[in-house]
Design a protein around this motif. Structure first.
Motif, short mmCIF file in Angstrom:
data_model
loop_
_atom_site.label_atom_id
_atom_site.label_comp_id
_atom_site.label_asym_id
_atom_site.label_seq_id
_atom_site.Cartn_x
_atom_site.Cartn_y
_atom_site.Cartn_z
N GLN A 1 10.39 18.46 22.90
CA GLN A 1 10.32 18.52 21.57
C GLN A 1 10.95 18.65 20.89
OE1 GLN A 1 6.86 21.91 21.91
NE2 GLN A 1 5.31 20.52 21.52
N GLU A 2 12.33 19.93 21.47
CA GLU A 2 13.49 19.95 21.55
C GLU A 2 14.53 18.84 20.56
OE1 GLU A 2 16.39 22.60 20.41
OE2 GLU A 2 14.58 22.69 20.60
N PHE A 3 14.51 17.57 21.69
CA PHE A 3 14.83 16.30 21.18
C PHE A 3 14.42 16.02 20.02
CE2 PHE A 3 15.57 12.33 22.10
CZ PHE A 3 16.86 11.89 22.54
N ILE A 4 12.80 15.83 20.12
CA ILE A 4 12.42 15.48 18.67
C ILE A 4 13.26 16.02 18.04
CG2 ILE A 4 10.35 15.33 17.39
CD1 ILE A 4 8.97 14.71 19.73
N ASP A 5 12.82 17.40 17.48
CA ASP A 5 13.57 18.44 16.12
C ASP A 5 15.44 17.89 16.17
OD1 ASP A 5 11.31 19.24 15.91
OD2 ASP A 5 11.68 20.82 17.02
N THR A 6 15.91 17.61 17.34
CA THR A 6 17.77 17.79 16.83
C THR A 6 18.17 16.68 17.12
OG1 THR A 6 17.86 18.72 19.36
CG2 THR A 6 17.83 19.94 17.55
N ALA A 7 17.35 15.51 17.96
CA ALA A 7 18.08 14.36 18.66
C ALA A 7 19.44 14.67 19.27
CB ALA A 7 18.52 13.84 17.38
N THR A 8 19.84 15.81 20.26
CA THR A 8 21.02 16.07 20.41
C THR A 8 20.58 16.28 22.53
OG1 THR A 8 20.91 18.53 19.58
CG2 THR A 8 22.29 16.79 18.69
N PRO A 9 21.04 16.38 23.23
CA PRO A 9 20.86 15.89 24.30
C PRO A 9 20.40 18.00 24.83
CG PRO A 9 22.93 14.78 24.35
CD PRO A 9 22.64 15.29 23.28
N VAL A 10 19.61 18.69 25.54
CA VAL A 10 19.03 19.54 25.57
C VAL A 10 19.74 20.02 26.21
CG1 VAL A 10 16.86 21.19 25.66
CG2 VAL A 10 17.18 19.17 24.33
N GLY A 11 19.94 21.40 26.47
CA GLY A 11 20.58 22.85 28.28
C GLY A 11 19.53 23.52 28.10
N SER A 12 19.39 23.87 29.54
CA SER A 12 18.67 24.41 29.95
C SER A 12 18.60 26.37 28.97
CB SER A 12 18.73 25.16 31.48
OG SER A 12 20.46 25.46 31.74
N ILE B 1 6.15 1.89 13.26
CA ILE B 1 7.38 2.28 14.08
C ILE B 1 8.42 2.53 13.72
CG2 ILE B 1 8.94 -0.09 15.01
CD1 ILE B 1 6.68 -2.21 14.30
N GLY B 2 8.77 3.39 15.30
CA GLY B 2 10.04 4.15 14.91
C GLY B 2 10.70 4.56 16.37
N PRO B 3 11.94 5.15 16.53
CA PRO B 3 12.23 5.48 17.49
C PRO B 3 11.55 6.17 18.27
CG PRO B 3 13.10 6.50 16.21
CD PRO B 3 12.36 5.87 15.62
N MET B 4 11.98 6.29 19.48
CA MET B 4 11.14 7.11 21.15
C MET B 4 10.88 8.72 20.93
SD MET B 4 12.22 5.54 24.74
CE MET B 4 13.67 5.57 24.94
N ARG B 5 11.63 9.18 19.35
CA ARG B 5 11.95 10.22 19.27
C ARG B 5 10.84 10.30 17.81
NH1 ARG B 5 14.90 12.59 15.79
NH2 ARG B 5 15.82 10.50 15.23
N LEU B 6 9.54 10.04 17.86
CA LEU B 6 8.93 9.98 16.52
C LEU B 6 7.73 11.26 17.38
CD1 LEU B 6 7.18 6.99 16.66
CD2 LEU B 6 8.48 7.66 14.65
N ARG B 7 7.80 11.96 15.78
CA ARG B 7 6.51 13.39 16.41
C ARG B 7 5.05 12.39 16.59
NH1 ARG B 7 9.47 17.24 14.64
NH2 ARG B 7 11.59 16.92 13.11
N TYR B 8 5.19 12.61 17.98
CA TYR B 8 3.07 11.50 18.00
C TYR B 8 2.26 12.62 17.61
CZ TYR B 8 6.62 8.69 21.64
OH TYR B 8 7.78 8.32 21.93
N GLN B 9 2.51 13.84 17.41
CA GLN B 9 1.85 14.63 17.09
C GLN B 9 1.29 14.30 15.62
OE1 GLN B 9 4.68 15.47 17.33
NE2 GLN B 9 5.31 17.50 16.38
N LYS B 10 2.17 13.75 14.78
CA LYS B 10 1.39 13.40 13.43
C LYS B 10 1.56 12.18 12.82
CE LYS B 10 4.61 17.36 11.57
NZ LYS B 10 5.23 18.15 10.05
N VAL B 11 1.87 11.04 14.05
CA VAL B 11 2.73 10.05 13.17
C VAL B 11 0.58 9.27 14.11
CG1 VAL B 11 3.04 7.92 13.99
CG2 VAL B 11 4.49 9.16 13.74
N ILE B 12 0.26 9.49 15.42
CA ILE B 12 -0.77 9.28 15.49
C ILE B 12 -1.84 9.66 14.93
CG2 ILE B 12 -2.73 9.69 18.04
CD1 ILE B 12 0.31 10.07 19.24
#
Length: 342
Positions: A17-28, A314-325
């Motif tokens: 969810q964080e990666f979908i929002d930011t498109a940047t690698p997520v740290g601990s 069709i979009g990147p893997m970082r789709l907002r699945y909860q909305k697009v489905i």
């Protein structure tokens, strides 16, 4: 897939969810602040490392955080996702496009793909049903002039197609009626594809009849029963791809757009998504076309009578699945209801 503990699932869900929002690698440290579990960053790091070992996360650079893999997204979609509802505005936008249908199929399909793209901010696509799978109920052969015949194909669920053919000799109304009766007797309940492929063989015992009509229709069956010319697809929203961080590489986005505009490849790709009917989601490496392996494809079937078409995003893997489905599901249902009424 390996079994995950509840904590692993929660961490994986939060990373995605964080990666979908930011498109940047997520740290601990980000996860320890956002995940709804009481864990220190060191514990989160261990769980993230475990998820990486299991193939659900990957680390693009040694010093970077982690991003989801295709397998990680698959777990998310299958087990962790909670679908949201469309807003009233989105539903109204879809209904407006659907209700404006006045028989102009091309305009209708164009509007549908445009609305999908506008709401999802991704690529919207719709593929027409394959009319050659329609089941014949009745053929009518009507003389229009001395040498011209209108062929009316009535298929199941009250769909009708007409073709005008030029016969190489003068035709008689009664002869046409007799031929239509024989065609109906022999081909009732067959698909147009089956009729096209077997017409000459099934009617071969009548080729010697005096009027020459059977010989003529046997020779022209390929054209009369070929409805591939009605097949098409409409695509909107490729401009949205340009704004995705995943597609900053010009060659990568060029390859993707090129494949999306390749009719043969897209028809083959979408045809496989008709069965089983309903929603279908392919993620990253699950897509057979190489340029689409950085993408997710969400489609659903819609029906015109008993014939299936496909609509999707069709979009990147970082789709907002909860909305697009739910968007794709809602659109498919709306199309089925509308075209089933016409």
């Amino acid at each position: 897939m390996m079994r995950l503990s509840d904590r692993e699932k929660q961490i994986l869900k939060t990373v995605i969810q964080e990666f979908i929002d930011t498109a940047t690698p997520v740290g601990s440290s980000q996860i320890s602040q956002k995940a709804k579990i009481d864990l220190k960053p060191a514990s989160v790091r261990r769980i993230m490392a475990s998820l990486e070992e299991k193939g659900y996360l990957t680390q693009p650079h040694t010093s970077a955080g982690r991003i989801p893999t295709s397998a990680g997204y698959r777990i998310y979609v299958n087990e962790l996702l909670k679908k949201s509802k469309l807003t009233e505005f989105q539903e109204a936008l879809i209904q407006l496009a659907i209700e404006e249908y006045d028989g102009d199929v091309q305009l209708f399909m164009s509007k549908v793909s445009t609305v999908l793209a506008k709401i999802s901010k991704q690529v919207g696509i719709i593929v027409t049903p394959k009319f050659y799978e329609a089941v014949l109920e009745r053929v009518h052969l009507i003389p229009v002039s001395a040498t011209r015949v209108m062929v009316i194909l009535a298929v199941k669920d009250q769909q009708v197609r007409t073709i005008l053919v030029e016969v190489n000799h003068q035709v008689d109304k009664d002869d046409l009626h007799r031929l239509a009766r024989k065609i109906n007797q022999r081909f009732y309940g067959k698909t147009l594809r089956e009729i096209k492929n077997s017409f000459a063989h099934v009617m071969s015992d009548l080729k010697s009849e005096k009027t020459g009509l059977v010989r003529f229709f046997s020779k022209t069956a390929d054209r009369i029963f070929d409805f591939s010319r009605y097949e098409n697809y409409w695509l909107h929203g490729t401009n949205y791809l340009m704004h995705q961080p995943e597609f900053t590489d010009v060659q990568r986005v060029s390859n993707l757009i090129q494949i999306l505009e390749d009719k043969e490849h897209i028809f083959h790709f979408m045809e496989k998504r008709e069965q089983p009917p309903g929603i279908r989601i392919t993620i990253g490496q699950e897509n057979e076309l190489a340029p689409m392996r950085d993408c997710s494809v969400i489609t659903s079937t819609y029906k015109v009578g008993d014939i299936l078409g496909v609509v999707g995003v069709i979009g990147p893997m970082r789709l907002r699945y909860q909305k697009v489905i739910p968007l794709v599901e809602y659109m498919a249902t709306a199309i089925t209801r509308k075209l089933g009424m016409t």
